[in-house]
Design a protein around this motif. Structure first.
Motif, short mmCIF file in Angstrom:
data_model
loop_
_atom_site.label_atom_id
_atom_site.label_comp_id
_atom_site.label_asym_id
_atom_site.label_seq_id
_atom_site.Cartn_x
_atom_site.Cartn_y
_atom_site.Cartn_z
N LEU A 192 -38.22 -20.25 -82.95
CA LEU A 192 -36.91 -20.44 -83.58
C LEU A 192 -36.83 -19.67 -84.90
N THR A 193 -37.89 -19.74 -85.69
CA THR A 193 -37.91 -19.07 -86.99
C THR A 193 -37.90 -17.55 -86.83
N PHE A 194 -38.64 -17.05 -85.85
CA PHE A 194 -38.67 -15.60 -85.62
C PHE A 194 -37.28 -15.09 -85.24
N ALA A 195 -36.56 -15.82 -84.38
CA ALA A 195 -35.20 -15.42 -84.01
C ALA A 195 -34.28 -15.48 -85.23
N ILE A 215 -15.53 3.94 -86.34
CA ILE A 215 -16.14 3.66 -85.04
C ILE A 215 -17.65 3.83 -85.10
N SER A 216 -18.14 4.66 -86.01
CA SER A 216 -19.59 4.74 -86.20
C SER A 216 -20.12 3.39 -86.66
N ILE A 217 -19.40 2.75 -87.58
CA ILE A 217 -19.79 1.42 -88.05
C ILE A 217 -19.62 0.39 -86.93
N GLY A 218 -18.47 0.45 -86.23
CA GLY A 218 -18.18 -0.55 -85.20
C GLY A 218 -19.18 -0.54 -84.07
N PHE A 219 -19.54 0.63 -83.57
CA PHE A 219 -20.46 0.69 -82.44
C PHE A 219 -21.90 0.39 -82.86
N PHE A 220 -22.23 0.66 -84.11
CA PHE A 220 -23.56 0.26 -84.58
C PHE A 220 -23.68 -1.25 -84.61
N PHE A 221 -22.67 -1.92 -85.16
CA PHE A 221 -22.66 -3.39 -85.16
C PHE A 221 -22.69 -3.94 -83.73
N ALA A 222 -21.83 -3.41 -82.85
CA ALA A 222 -21.71 -3.93 -81.49
C ALA A 222 -23.01 -3.73 -80.70
N SER A 223 -23.63 -2.55 -80.83
CA SER A 223 -24.87 -2.29 -80.09
C SER A 223 -25.99 -3.21 -80.56
N LEU A 224 -26.09 -3.43 -81.87
CA LEU A 224 -27.10 -4.38 -82.37
C LEU A 224 -26.78 -5.80 -81.90
N GLY A 225 -25.48 -6.13 -81.84
CA GLY A 225 -25.09 -7.47 -81.40
C GLY A 225 -25.47 -7.76 -79.96
N ILE A 226 -25.63 -6.74 -79.14
CA ILE A 226 -26.10 -6.92 -77.76
C ILE A 226 -27.61 -6.74 -77.68
N LEU A 227 -28.13 -5.72 -78.35
CA LEU A 227 -29.54 -5.34 -78.19
C LEU A 227 -30.48 -6.41 -78.73
N VAL A 228 -30.23 -6.93 -79.92
CA VAL A 228 -31.17 -7.88 -80.53
C VAL A 228 -31.28 -9.17 -79.72
N PRO A 229 -30.17 -9.87 -79.39
CA PRO A 229 -30.34 -11.08 -78.57
C PRO A 229 -30.88 -10.80 -77.18
N PHE A 230 -30.58 -9.62 -76.62
CA PHE A 230 -31.10 -9.30 -75.30
C PHE A 230 -32.62 -9.11 -75.33
N LEU A 231 -33.12 -8.40 -76.33
CA LEU A 231 -34.57 -8.23 -76.44
C LEU A 231 -35.26 -9.57 -76.71
N LEU A 232 -34.62 -10.42 -77.51
CA LEU A 232 -35.18 -11.76 -77.73
C LEU A 232 -35.21 -12.55 -76.43
N LEU A 241 -35.40 -11.36 -73.34
CA LEU A 241 -36.47 -10.84 -72.48
C LEU A 241 -37.84 -11.32 -72.94
N TYR A 242 -38.09 -11.22 -74.24
CA TYR A 242 -39.41 -11.59 -74.77
C TYR A 242 -39.65 -13.09 -74.62
N TYR A 243 -38.65 -13.88 -74.95
CA TYR A 243 -38.83 -15.34 -74.85
C TYR A 243 -38.92 -15.79 -73.40
N LYS A 244 -38.20 -15.11 -72.53
CA LYS A 244 -38.26 -15.49 -71.11
C LYS A 244 -39.65 -15.28 -70.54
N LYS A 245 -40.29 -14.18 -70.92
CA LYS A 245 -41.63 -13.91 -70.40
C LYS A 245 -42.68 -14.87 -70.96
N ASN A 246 -42.40 -15.46 -72.11
CA ASN A 246 -43.39 -16.32 -72.75
C ASN A 246 -43.09 -17.81 -72.59
N LEU A 247 -41.82 -18.17 -72.42
CA LEU A 247 -41.45 -19.58 -72.37
C LEU A 247 -41.08 -20.06 -70.98
#
Length: 602
Positions: A117-120, A168-185, A187-193
């Motif tokens: 929880l703290t890492f997320a 749009i450079s700002i908008g797509f940077f925010f949007a891509s991080l908004g999908i990428l970070v929780p998705f990687l979390l 994947l990682y948590y699914k493999k471990n939990l």
């Protein structure tokens, strides 16, 4: 996983690589637009030409390099000052972040000695800080470049596209991080939990990712409050200067309050508003994932159904990329009136995103969802992801029935006793995604859903975004009757104008709210909270455009201030003032949609 090899199916790996590829494309597209802005340089002296504006300005040659250098110096000073203020806000925010992290470690972590929880939580804080700093860099870089294009081209179209590239450079940077970070979390948590596919394991997974949402909302709130405090202080000082000191002959460029106002607008507009939308994006994304766990068929770990929300969000990003390319490459509207030009440009983007998203939503639902799935199915079969597990021998006792998919009921209800009847006598559980036979009791606690129902609910959210944007624009834009009548009312005095504006403001909020309650009832009636989640998922198709438009007005507001102070040219000052005024008048096109997302967030 825990020393045992788990192989993904082709379907699951395709979904994962599609999501990662879309996020990578969005990041590359974001940096591509930023690189185009960085390459803009003045072309040197040339012959003046007739103005293409309605208000003719006395012709003058292109500005000399000294004034451009002065504007660059002001822009760099503004960037350094904004960066320093942002760093100080982050330092203050780190105190709260550290205290919250310690609280999570000692009191909230479900498993002592482990820090999922703290890492997320830390990942959420870091993602907002990185995106905010990138937004400040891009926004300040665009200020001088908009001035250069305004003076060279002498029309509103090219400077608008230059500023919009930064947005749009700002908008797509925010949007891509908004999908990428929780998705990687995920994947990682699914493999471990998640080792056996039990519902309580998915509860731990998404409960741990909840820390990411807490981190995003915490730092976004701190940055937004700090930015607006500075902005309002500067605005008050600027207003006081205009009323007092300007009458004494003090030039506008000697006004320090306007500089402070610009710093506050950069942090409040680019950082605060964008982070606020980013926080709503994070919360709604997690809620959608949590509602997906209500169905056993969507929890099957070796299919792409588990990643369906991420896939649809990626579809929205692709639609926004296509719409933004049309805006920057093709001039869809040619209006002499600047406010109408900006307003129609924003409207066309929303229309294009909606048109592109219709086939994406339909195809995604049919490809990535089971033919039939249930919410709260008490006959949920166990999903074992351990390949080394061996099936029970013939005639052996059947295993205990799997826990229901409803997590709260799972935690509160005791485990069912093991069955003693032979396996041959027990009815076979339906396969994931298999259609329910007529007369079979496939769902005892929830509703049966189909991909067709899901895509109609997502399309409902998509169309609601279009309707509420256009309705709010009609009620608040100067181009239509409701606001044009305000000029007639103002002839009767200030009091009637205030009352009329007050009533008109309430009417502009009433229609979106009534429509929201209607679509909310439909979504809940058809699919309970999963339907509400799909409604929000359809509205999130516009998230990249929403963040971009939120960053656009602060960019031109700062550009106008630099134009006044450096006195680059009459053309650049007039054009950027028109664009700032047009963006101020048309910002309500998407503002209501942002508020509705915040309402769903709550």
């Amino acid at each position: 996983v825990h020393g045992k090899e788990i192989k993904m199916t082709v379907e699951e790996s395709t979904a994962i690589y599609s999501i990662l590829g879309t996020c990578l494309v969005a990041l590359i597209y974001s940096y591509h637009n930023f690189s185009i802005i960085k390459k803009i340089e003045p072309k040197g002296l040339r012959q003046s030409r007739a103005s293409q504006l309605n208000d003719q300005v006395e012709q003058e040659p292109l500005v000399n390099q000294n004034k451009i250098d002065q504007a660059k110096f002001l822009s760099d000073t503004l960037f350094n000052s904004t960066k320093d203020v942002l760093i100080e806000q982050i330092k203050f925010g780190m105190i709260i972040v550290v205290l919250l992290a310690l609280f999570l470690v000692f009191f909230i972590e479900p498993i002592p000695g482990q820090f999922w929880l703290t890492f997320a939580f830390i990942c959420g804080v870091a993602s907002v800080i990185i995106a905010s700093y990138y937004g400040i860099v891009v926004g300040c870089e665009a200020n001088v470049k908009c001035l250069i294009k305004a003076d060279e081209e002498r029309n509103v179209i090219v400077p608008f596209k230059t500023g919009y590239r930064a947005a749009i450079s700002i908008g797509f940077f925010f949007a891509s991080l908004g999908i990428l970070v929780p998705f990687l979390l995920t994947l990682y948590y699914k493999k471990n939990l998640v080792t056996q596919g039990k519902p309580e394991e998915y509860l731990n997974l998404f409960g741990s990712i909840l820390g990411y949402v807490l981190g995003v909302t915490t730092i976004a709130l701190i940055l937004k409050i700090g930015g607006f405090s500075i902005s309002q202080s500067g605005a008050f000082g600027n207003d006081l200067f205009g009323k007092v000191y300007s009458q004494q002959g003090v030039p506008i460029e000697n006004n320090p309050s306007e500089f402070i106002w610009n710093i506050g607008e950069n942090i409040a507009g680019i950082v605060g508003n964008c982070s606020d939308i980013y926080a709503s994006f994070a919360v709604i994304t997690l809620v959608i994932l949590l509602q997906s766990t209500e169905s056993c068929q969507l929890l099957v770990s070796q299919t792409s159904s588990f990643y369906f929300p991420f896939l649809l969000l990626c579809g929205g990003v692709i639609a926004c990329v296509i719409a933004s390319i049309f805006t920057t490459k093709v001039t869809l509207v040619k209006e002499q009136d600047t406010a109408r030009f900006v307003e129609n440009s924003i409207k066309w983007q929303i229309i294009l995103v909606a048109i592109i998203m219709i086939p994406i939503i339909v195809v995604s639902c049919k490809m990535f969802l089971p033919e039939n799935f249930s919410l709260g199915n008490s006959n949920c079969p166990a999903v074992v992801v351990d390949k080394a597990a061996t099936p029970p021998a013939a005639g052996a006792p059947a295993p205990a029935p799997a826990a229901p998919a409803m997590f709260l009921e799972t935690l509160q209800a005791p485990a069912a006793p093991a069955a003693t009847a032979p396996a041959a006598a027990a009815p076979a559980a339906p396969a994931a995604g298999a259609p329910v036979a007529p007369g079979a009791a496939a769902d005892t606690t929830g509703k049966n859903l189909t991909p067709e129902l899901v895509y109609w609910l997502a399309l409902l959210g998509l169309f609601y975004g279009v309707i509420v944007s256009f309705a709010n624009d009609y009620l608040t834009s100067r181009n239509y009757g409701p606001i044009q009548r305000a000029s007639a009312v103002s002839k009767s005095g200030s009091s009637p104008l205030i009352l009329y504006s007050f009533v008109q403001g309430h009417l502009s909020a009433l229609l979106p709210l009534v429509l929201f309650l209607a679509v909310l009832y439909i979504a809940y009636d058809k699919a309970q909270y999963y339907g509400v989640a799909m409604l929000a998922l359809g509205m999130l198709s516009y998230v990249s455009i929403l963040i971009s438009i939120a960053a656009l007005w602060p960019i031109f507001h700062t550009t106008v201030s630099i134009a006044h102070t450096s006195e680059v040219s009459q053309y650049s000052t007039l054009i950027t003032e028109k664009l700032e005024f047009g963006l101020f008048l048309t910002s309500e096109v998407t503002k209501c949609m942002e508020l509705v997302l915040s309402l769903i967030h709550i």
